[in-house]
Design a protein around this motif. Structure first.
Motif, PDB file in Angstrom:
ATOM      1  N   GLY A  16      37.038  33.272  52.122  1.00 21.07           N
ATOM      2  CA  GLY A  16      36.751  33.216  50.694  1.00 21.07           C
ATOM      3  C   GLY A  16      37.325  34.372  49.898  1.00 21.07           C
ATOM      4  N   VAL A  17      38.187  35.177  50.515  1.00 23.07           N
ATOM      5  CA  VAL A  17      38.806  36.318  49.833  1.00 23.07           C
ATOM      6  C   VAL A  17      39.968  35.816  48.980  1.00 23.07           C
ATOM      7  CG1 VAL A  17      40.054  38.493  50.146  1.00 23.07           C
ATOM      8  CG2 VAL A  17      38.149  37.899  51.667  1.00 23.07           C
ATOM      9  N   GLN A  18      39.990  36.230  47.717  1.00 24.52           N
ATOM     10  CA  GLN A  18      41.094  35.857  46.828  1.00 24.52           C
ATOM     11  C   GLN A  18      42.375  36.527  47.302  1.00 24.52           C
ATOM     12  OE1 GLN A  18      40.180  36.776  42.754  1.00 24.52           O
ATOM     13  NE2 GLN A  18      38.392  35.445  42.717  1.00 24.52           N
ATOM     14  N   ARG A  19      43.367  35.713  47.651  1.00 22.95           N
ATOM     15  CA  ARG A  19      44.645  36.256  48.122  1.00 22.95           C
ATOM     16  C   ARG A  19      45.749  36.087  47.095  1.00 22.95           C
ATOM     17  NH1 ARG A  19      43.987  39.609  52.430  1.00 22.95           N
ATOM     18  NH2 ARG A  19      42.411  38.730  53.790  1.00 22.95           N
ATOM     19  N   VAL A  20      45.725  34.987  46.346  1.00 22.46           N
ATOM     20  CA  VAL A  20      46.738  34.728  45.326  1.00 22.46           C
ATOM     21  C   VAL A  20      46.020  34.244  44.075  1.00 22.46           C
ATOM     22  CG1 VAL A  20      48.786  33.391  44.706  1.00 22.46           C
ATOM     23  CG2 VAL A  20      48.415  34.046  47.097  1.00 22.46           C
ATOM     24  N   VAL A  21      46.357  34.869  42.931  1.00 24.76           N
ATOM     25  CA  VAL A  21      45.774  34.466  41.658  1.00 24.76           C
ATOM     26  C   VAL A  21      46.917  34.193  40.688  1.00 24.76           C
ATOM     27  CG1 VAL A  21      44.262  35.114  39.751  1.00 24.76           C
ATOM     28  CG2 VAL A  21      43.730  35.901  42.073  1.00 24.76           C
ATOM     29  N   VAL A  22      47.000  32.961  40.212  1.00 26.12           N
ATOM     30  CA  VAL A  22      47.992  32.569  39.214  1.00 26.12           C
ATOM     31  C   VAL A  22      47.229  32.394  37.913  1.00 26.12           C
ATOM     32  CG1 VAL A  22      49.722  30.859  38.549  1.00 26.12           C
ATOM     33  CG2 VAL A  22      49.334  31.372  40.978  1.00 26.12           C
ATOM     34  N   ARG A  23      47.682  33.070  36.851  1.00 19.87           N
ATOM     35  CA  ARG A  23      46.907  33.086  35.606  1.00 19.87           C
ATOM     36  C   ARG A  23      47.819  32.946  34.408  1.00 19.87           C
ATOM     37  NH1 ARG A  23      45.492  36.848  31.930  1.00 19.87           N
ATOM     38  NH2 ARG A  23      46.664  38.489  32.933  1.00 19.87           N
ATOM     39  N   ALA A  24      47.308  32.276  33.371  1.00 20.47           N
ATOM     40  CA  ALA A  24      48.054  32.150  32.118  1.00 20.47           C
ATOM     41  C   ALA A  24      47.079  32.169  30.957  1.00 20.47           C
ATOM     42  CB  ALA A  24      48.852  30.856  32.102  1.00 20.47           C
ATOM     43  N   ASP A  25      47.474  32.823  29.872  1.00 20.58           N
ATOM     44  CA  ASP A  25      46.700  32.755  28.637  1.00 20.58           C
ATOM     45  C   ASP A  25      47.687  32.555  27.487  1.00 20.58           C
ATOM     46  OD1 ASP A  25      47.723  35.307  27.948  1.00 20.58           O
ATOM     47  OD2 ASP A  25      45.953  36.322  28.720  1.00 20.58           O
ATOM     48  N   GLN A  26      47.292  32.860  26.274  1.00 18.85           N
ATOM     49  CA  GLN A  26      48.142  32.603  25.111  1.00 18.85           C
ATOM     50  C   GLN A  26      49.446  33.391  25.115  1.00 18.85           C
ATOM     51  OE1 GLN A  26      47.593  30.134  23.508  1.00 18.85           O
ATOM     52  NE2 GLN A  26      45.458  29.830  23.057  1.00 18.85           N
ATOM     53  N   THR A  27      49.465  34.564  25.755  1.00 17.94           N
ATOM     54  CA  THR A  27      50.656  35.417  25.676  1.00 17.94           C
ATOM     55  C   THR A  27      51.175  35.912  27.022  1.00 17.94           C
ATOM     56  OG1 THR A  27      49.297  37.405  25.423  1.00 17.94           O
ATOM     57  CG2 THR A  27      49.979  36.284  23.399  1.00 17.94           C
ATOM     58  N   THR A  28      50.463  35.630  28.111  1.00 20.59           N
ATOM     59  CA  THR A  28      50.810  36.227  29.393  1.00 20.59           C
ATOM     60  C   THR A  28      50.756  35.200  30.524  1.00 20.59           C
ATOM     61  OG1 THR A  28      49.775  38.281  28.660  1.00 20.59           O
ATOM     62  CG2 THR A  28      50.212  38.099  30.996  1.00 20.59           C
ATOM     63  N   GLY A  29      51.667  35.334  31.461  1.00 21.43           N
ATOM     64  CA  GLY A  29      51.616  34.574  32.703  1.00 21.43           C
ATOM     65  C   GLY A  29      51.782  35.553  33.845  1.00 21.43           C
ATOM     66  N   SER A  30      51.023  35.362  34.934  1.00 23.00           N
ATOM     67  CA  SER A  30      51.144  36.294  36.047  1.00 23.00           C
ATOM     68  C   SER A  30      50.780  35.643  37.369  1.00 23.00           C
ATOM     69  CB  SER A  30      50.253  37.518  35.831  1.00 23.00           C
ATOM     70  OG  SER A  30      48.885  37.151  35.890  1.00 23.00           O
ATOM     71  N   VAL A  31      51.342  36.237  38.431  1.00 26.43           N
ATOM     72  CA  VAL A  31      51.010  35.854  39.796  1.00 26.43           C
ATOM     73  C   VAL A  31      50.669  37.145  40.527  1.00 26.43           C
ATOM     74  CG1 VAL A  31      51.829  34.828  41.951  1.00 26.43           C
ATOM     75  CG2 VAL A  31      52.609  33.905  39.751  1.00 26.43           C
ATOM     76  N   LEU A  32      49.451  37.223  41.057  1.00 29.52           N
ATOM     77  CA  LEU A  32      48.991  38.407  41.787  1.00 29.52           C
ATOM     78  C   LEU A  32      48.776  38.023  43.240  1.00 29.52           C
ATOM     79  CD1 LEU A  32      47.785  41.302  41.984  1.00 29.52           C
ATOM     80  CD2 LEU A  32      45.587  40.288  41.309  1.00 29.52           C
ATOM     81  N   VAL A  33      49.421  38.762  44.146  1.00 28.23           N
ATOM     82  CA  VAL A  33      49.219  38.584  45.579  1.00 28.23           C
ATOM     83  C   VAL A  33      48.550  39.848  46.069  1.00 28.23           C
ATOM     84  CG1 VAL A  33      50.340  38.173  47.803  1.00 28.23           C
ATOM     85  CG2 VAL A  33      51.295  37.154  45.717  1.00 28.23           C
ATOM     86  N   ARG A  34      47.400  39.685  46.734  1.00 28.07           N
ATOM     87  CA  ARG A  34      46.605  40.861  47.062  1.00 28.07           C
ATOM     88  C   ARG A  34      46.048  40.823  48.473  1.00 28.07           C
ATOM     89  NH1 ARG A  34      41.468  40.353  43.291  1.00 28.07           N
ATOM     90  NH2 ARG A  34      40.644  41.797  44.787  1.00 28.07           N
ATOM     91  N   VAL A  35      45.615  41.977  48.935  1.00 28.57           N
ATOM     92  CA  VAL A  35      44.920  42.081  50.217  1.00 28.57           C
ATOM     93  C   VAL A  35      43.434  42.230  49.938  1.00 28.57           C
ATOM     94  CG1 VAL A  35      46.902  43.102  51.392  1.00 28.57           C
ATOM     95  CG2 VAL A  35      45.206  44.599  50.346  1.00 28.57           C
ATOM     96  N   ASP A  36      42.622  42.057  50.965  1.00 26.39           N
ATOM     97  CA  ASP A  36      41.177  42.200  50.816  1.00 26.39           C
ATOM     98  C   ASP A  36      40.853  43.657  50.501  1.00 26.39           C
ATOM     99  OD1 ASP A  36      38.487  41.692  50.815  1.00 26.39           O
ATOM    100  OD2 ASP A  36      38.314  41.408  52.980  1.00 26.39           O
TER     101      ASP A  36
END
Length: 106
Positions: free
Chosen positions: A44-64
């Motif tokens: 259940g650990v977040q490893r990849v977060v893809v996010r978008a809002d009105q002005t920004t898009g991002s992809v975060l790859v993370r470790v626990d």
């Protein structure tokens, strides 16, 4: 007579559900829309977060890591604020919640 009628109703309902399921599959195959997509590992650990809002898009790859102490890398694109300046794209490296480096620098 009751059994025959009930059976017809069940057959009709099953046909309707199959039709709806087919339509859902087609719709999902064409496009899935969301503002945030999180991929978690088996624990259940977040490893990849893809996010978008009105002005920004991002992809975060993370470790626990502990809450608020992100260690990972983020690819991002940001539109100009209030249509002033230029759009930016870059990469940020995070170590224990702090920006450890970025490209372009700044």
């Amino acid at each position: 007579m009751f059994k025959v009628r009930r059976r017809r109703d069940l057959v009709r309902e099953l046909a309707s559900l199959r039709r709806e399921l087919g339509e859902l599959k087609v719709g999902l195959a064409e496009q899935v829309t969301t503002r945030r997509l999180v991929v978690v590992d088996g624990d259940g650990v977040q490893r990849v977060v893809v996010r978008a809002d009105q002005t920004t898009g991002s992809v975060l790859v993370r470790v626990d890591a502990a809450a608020g102490e992100t260690t990972g890398v983020e690819l991002f694109a940001v539109e100009p604020v209030n249509d002033v300046g230029t759009a930016e794209a870059g990469v940020a490296l995070y170590q224990a919640g702090e920006v450890a480096g970025s490209w372009p620098a700044g």
